[in-house]
Design a protein around this motif. Structure first.
Motif, mmCIF file in Angstrom:
data_model
loop_
_atom_site.group_PDB
_atom_site.id
_atom_site.type_symbol
_atom_site.label_atom_id
_atom_site.label_comp_id
_atom_site.label_asym_id
_atom_site.label_seq_id
_atom_site.Cartn_x
_atom_site.Cartn_y
_atom_site.Cartn_z
ATOM 1 N N ILE A 252 0.851 -1.203 0.000
ATOM 2 C CA ILE A 252 0.000 0.000 0.000
ATOM 3 C C ILE A 252 0.882 1.246 0.000
ATOM 4 N N GLY A 253 1.937 1.221 0.824
ATOM 5 C CA GLY A 253 2.837 2.371 0.877
ATOM 6 C C GLY A 253 3.470 2.623 -0.476
ATOM 7 N N ALA A 254 3.924 1.540 -1.115
ATOM 8 C CA ALA A 254 4.560 1.719 -2.425
ATOM 9 C C ALA A 254 3.545 2.260 -3.416
ATOM 10 N N GLY A 255 2.294 1.795 -3.315
ATOM 11 C CA GLY A 255 1.281 2.221 -4.265
ATOM 12 C C GLY A 255 0.916 3.691 -4.112
ATOM 13 N N LEU A 257 2.427 6.088 -1.785
ATOM 14 C CA LEU A 257 3.440 7.060 -1.358
ATOM 15 C C LEU A 257 4.412 7.419 -2.469
ATOM 16 N N THR A 258 4.583 6.524 -3.449
ATOM 17 C CA THR A 258 5.594 6.791 -4.480
ATOM 18 C C THR A 258 5.366 8.126 -5.186
ATOM 19 N N PRO A 259 4.111 8.468 -5.559
ATOM 20 C CA PRO A 259 3.945 9.786 -6.193
ATOM 21 C C PRO A 259 4.318 10.933 -5.265
ATOM 22 N N LEU A 260 4.138 10.728 -3.943
ATOM 23 C CA LEU A 260 4.395 11.815 -3.001
ATOM 24 C C LEU A 260 5.876 11.953 -2.694
ATOM 25 N N THR A 261 6.599 10.823 -2.650
ATOM 26 C CA THR A 261 8.017 10.903 -2.305
ATOM 27 C C THR A 261 8.844 10.495 -3.513
ATOM 28 N N TRP A 262 9.834 9.658 -3.313
ATOM 29 C CA TRP A 262 10.682 9.221 -4.404
ATOM 30 C C TRP A 262 10.382 7.771 -4.729
ATOM 31 N N PRO A 263 10.691 7.333 -5.942
ATOM 32 C CA PRO A 263 10.530 5.905 -6.235
ATOM 33 C C PRO A 263 11.457 5.072 -5.362
ATOM 34 N N GLY A 264 11.139 3.800 -5.233
ATOM 35 C CA GLY A 264 11.993 2.936 -4.423
ATOM 36 C C GLY A 264 11.640 3.012 -2.956
ATOM 37 N N ILE A 265 10.544 3.722 -2.611
ATOM 38 C CA ILE A 265 10.182 3.838 -1.196
ATOM 39 C C ILE A 265 9.848 2.471 -0.633
ATOM 40 N N ARG A 266 9.379 1.567 -1.514
ATOM 41 C CA ARG A 266 8.980 0.242 -1.065
ATOM 42 C C ARG A 266 10.090 -0.444 -0.292
ATOM 43 N N GLU A 267 11.324 -0.269 -0.780
ATOM 44 C CA GLU A 267 12.419 -0.979 -0.116
ATOM 45 C C GLU A 267 12.754 -0.415 1.255
ATOM 46 N N VAL A 268 12.465 0.865 1.477
ATOM 47 C CA VAL A 268 12.839 1.419 2.780
ATOM 48 C C VAL A 268 11.700 1.422 3.781
ATOM 49 N N ILE A 269 10.466 1.145 3.331
ATOM 50 C CA ILE A 269 9.350 1.175 4.285
ATOM 51 C C ILE A 269 9.597 0.272 5.495
ATOM 52 N N PRO A 270 10.067 -0.988 5.295
ATOM 53 C CA PRO A 270 10.316 -1.815 6.481
ATOM 54 C C PRO A 270 11.297 -1.164 7.441
ATOM 55 N N PHE A 271 12.293 -0.451 6.878
ATOM 56 C CA PHE A 271 13.304 0.143 7.758
ATOM 57 C C PHE A 271 12.754 1.350 8.487
ATOM 58 N N ILE A 272 11.879 2.108 7.793
ATOM 59 C CA ILE A 272 11.265 3.243 8.488
ATOM 60 C C ILE A 272 10.407 2.714 9.634
ATOM 61 N N ILE A 273 9.703 1.593 9.373
ATOM 62 C CA ILE A 273 8.893 0.999 10.443
ATOM 63 C C ILE A 273 9.797 0.578 11.601
ATOM 64 N N ILE A 274 10.949 -0.014 11.278
ATOM 65 C CA ILE A 274 11.876 -0.438 12.336
ATOM 66 C C ILE A 274 12.258 0.753 13.202
#
Lengths: 294, 349
Positions: A252-255, A257-274
């Motif tokens: 959902i975040g990748a779907g 949030l990507t327009p709002l931030t930068w591409p590739g956010i999918r890979e860092v979402i788990p780390f932001i959650i951490i």
């Protein structure tokens, strides 16, 4: 709406597979107190091994997949016997770094045996996509979720009814008491590593049949770490609940949030959650808060 | 055991001296002479030596953080990246002179490190390891995508380091720059480890609860350790940027962060000599494998092509595992044992 439904289904399915891999971490952590940072590399090497069996050696699936499981069991046994057994009761720093070294070693091994950077897992599941409501989902996701759920069920039964499973739960509770009862603790450690490797192997096969086999599979290990951090290191239900949360937030975040931030956010979402969990609730949703004494 | 027989300390200054006897001073002189004369006799190896020097600075920082203070960080390459980009951006876009940019890179990397070190106040061990891995990924992601500032995936070109009219463009001049900063860092780390702060770090490492009960502020010292450790990383990053003349996020992978941990383990955690030995050990394996891989590729034509790329990680992993199991105190401890037996020879005690 269709989009959201699609994200939810794929996210849930992926999350369940993450939870499966994370479970392997939790089992090892609970029984022996070793933090297995080589999880991603275990996933990677078993995915490549599966590729060797099915695509390079052309074995039929009914023979190839059991061989993968046997390989994983053997790998777990060897790792525990050779690397972790001499380090029982060493400081946690050594136990963490030795698994880092193990991860490095396994990655090198993969580089030597399978130097190609990319391969497609031979199709294990039917290819036709299915319609769920308005969403169209490829079948791999559903099969991955189903197989993971079946394994959860089997593991729960094992820990509840099997003698060894009960012994493992007891060892997680109090190692000394278990040893005093005459249960061989080292065998429990060995068993827990074999479990971890099998779960990583199954997870690796499922994830790589959704995507491809690349070095990127080691990333799955990192996602599993975010699952255990969110769920709590010593909690099996925690991992099972946190897995889908991570999977959902990823898709959902990748779907959205990507327009709002930068591409590739999918890979860092788990780390932001951490990082958020670290600040807000370091012992996770269901983890037991350790009260330390001097 | 540290001093030759018959040498006694009569004053505090003598007791604290790093170089105590005449022999020590002579050996030090010879070593410095050899180091400063290296471009004359080892010119072909200077690029390797420069890399070793930069890595020693970075790993010395990690050693303060992990070896002395016990806070495991698997995001050190990320902090080096912060330093490299800070310095590159300051010099390229704002025309800041290199020495100022070097210091700023250290300071900014230190502050970022402190930020990601905050979880260390509540968690440790595995949790801290994972949160520093998270730091690494978030930093690299920001660098890769903040294109307007960092140049994104294509990276950025960097001017050669320069102090006033001096421009460090040749390998040899860069070697002197790196050598001097490395010596300063090692000297600083050595002295830090025996001050009040260094002893507080060791107390925190050995048991942080006990340290807190003894009146050591965990908040202050853990964050100080993160700041100093990442300051070193930032300085190393700045040097890396201004000697390799171009940087991109690929220079700072997670595997390097793990390798840095491996280096302090192989060298010996919590010693000053350890990181130096560890860095040299790992970098030499690296060079050796790179030199040998064409020959190996020819020697084993049956193995799939490109298999040599896996040899270096395999050996690094093996070295880390073997050292933890058989010599957890690292090469530095072996060196101590050797010195002791050398002094006592031919007697056993």
């Amino acid at each position: 709406m269709t989009e959201l439904l699609q994200f939810i289904i794929t996210g849930l399915a992926l999350g369940i597979v993450y939870a499966l891999i994370a479970l392997g971490f939790v089992v090892v952590w609970k029984s022996s107190g070793v933090a297995n940072l080589a999880l991603g590399q275990l996933v990677l090497i078993s995915a490549w091994f599966t590729y060797s069996m099915l695509a390079q050696a052309q074995l039929p699936v009914w023979l190839g997949l059991p061989l993968v499981i046997i390989f994983a069991l053997f790998l777990g046994w060897v790792i525990e016997r050779i690397i972790l057994r001499p380090l029982i009761a060493q400081p946690i720093l050594s136990l963490i770094t030795v698994t880092l070294g193990l991860g490095y070693f396994l990655q090198g091994l993969v580089g030597i045996i399978w130097p190609m950077s990319l391969a497609a897992m031979p199709p294990l599941f039917p290819k036709t996509p299915v319609r769920i409501g308005t969403a169209v989902v490829s079948q791999e996701y559903l099969w991955a979720a189903i197989i993971s759920l079946v394994l959860f069920g089997l593991l729960t039964l094992y820990f509840r009814y099997n003698r060894m499973g009960i012994a493992m739960r007891a060892a997680a509770d109090d190692q000394k008491a278990v040893q005093a009862c005459g249960i061989p603790v080292t065998r429990i450690f060995s068993r827990s590593w074999m479990f971890a490797c099998v779960l990583a192997a199954v997870g690796g096969v499922l994830i790589s049949s959704i995507g491809n086999i690349t070095v990127g599979l080691t990333h799955t290990g990192l996602q599993a770490f975010s699952v255990v951090i969110l769920g709590g290191l010593d909690s099996l239900p925690g991992a099972i609940i946190a897995g889908p949360i991570i999977g959902l937030s990823e898709t959902i975040g990748a779907g959205y949030l990507t327009p709002l931030t930068w591409p590739g956010i999918r890979e860092v979402i788990p780390f932001i959650i951490i990082i958020i969990v670290m600040f807000a609730r370091p012992y996770g949703l269901f983890g037991e808060e350790r009260i330390e004494r001097i | 055991m540290d001093l030759p027989a018959g040498t006694r300390n009569y004053s505090y200054a003598q007791d604290m001296a790093i170089f105590r006897t005449k022999t020590h001073w002579i050996l030090l002189g010879v070593l410095i002479l050899l180091l400063f004369a290296m471009p004359a006799y080892w010119h072909d190896w200077l690029s390797v030596v420069n890399r070793i020097g930069i890595t020693i600075i970075a790993v010395m920082g990690l050693n303060i953080l992990t070896g002395y203070c016990g806070q495991l960080s698997i995001g050190h390459a990320g902090f080096i990246a912060v330093g490299a980009y800070t310095s590159a951006i300051l010099v390229q876009r704002f025309g800041v002179p290199f020495p100022v940019a070097l210091i700023c890179a250290g300071l900014f990397a230190g502050v970022v490190g402190m930020l990601f070190g905050v979880p260390s106040l509540r968690v440790k061990g595995f949790y801290l390891a994972i949160s520093t891995i998270a730091a690494q990924f978030i930093i690299i992601w920001v660098i890769q995508h903040w294109t307007s500032v960092t140049g994104g995936f294509s990276g950025m070109d960097v001017k050669a380091a320069s102090i006033g009219p001096m421009v460090f463009r040749s390998q040899a001049s860069q070697y002197y720059l790196i050598l001097i900063i490395t010596i300063i860092s090692v000297y600083f780390a050595k002295n830090l480890s025996r001050t009040r702060v260094g002893r507080a770090f060791i107390a925190v490492r050995d048991n942080d609860l006990a340290a807190e009960v003894m009146g050591i502020s965990l908040f202050r010292y853990k964050l100080t350790a993160f700041f100093i450790g990442c300051f070193f990383a930032g300085v190393a990053g700045s040097l890396l940027a201004h000697t390799s003349l171009s940087i991109s996020a690929d220079y700072f992978p997670l595997t390097d962060s793990i390798l840095f941990i491996g280096m302090i383990i192989i060298g010996g955690m919590g010693t000053i000599l350890g990181p130096i030995l560890g860095v040299i050990f790992i970098r030499l394996i690296d060079v050796l494998v790179t030199e040998l891989s064409p020959a190996l590729q020819n020697a084993f034509p049956n193995l799939p092509s490109g298999f040599t790329s896996g040899i270096a990680p395999l050996l690094f992993g093996l070295a880390i595992i073997l050292f933890i199991i058989f010599e957890p105190r690292g090469l530095a401890h072996r060196w101590q044992l050797f010195k002791a037996s050398y002094r006592l020879w031919p007697f056993s005690y």
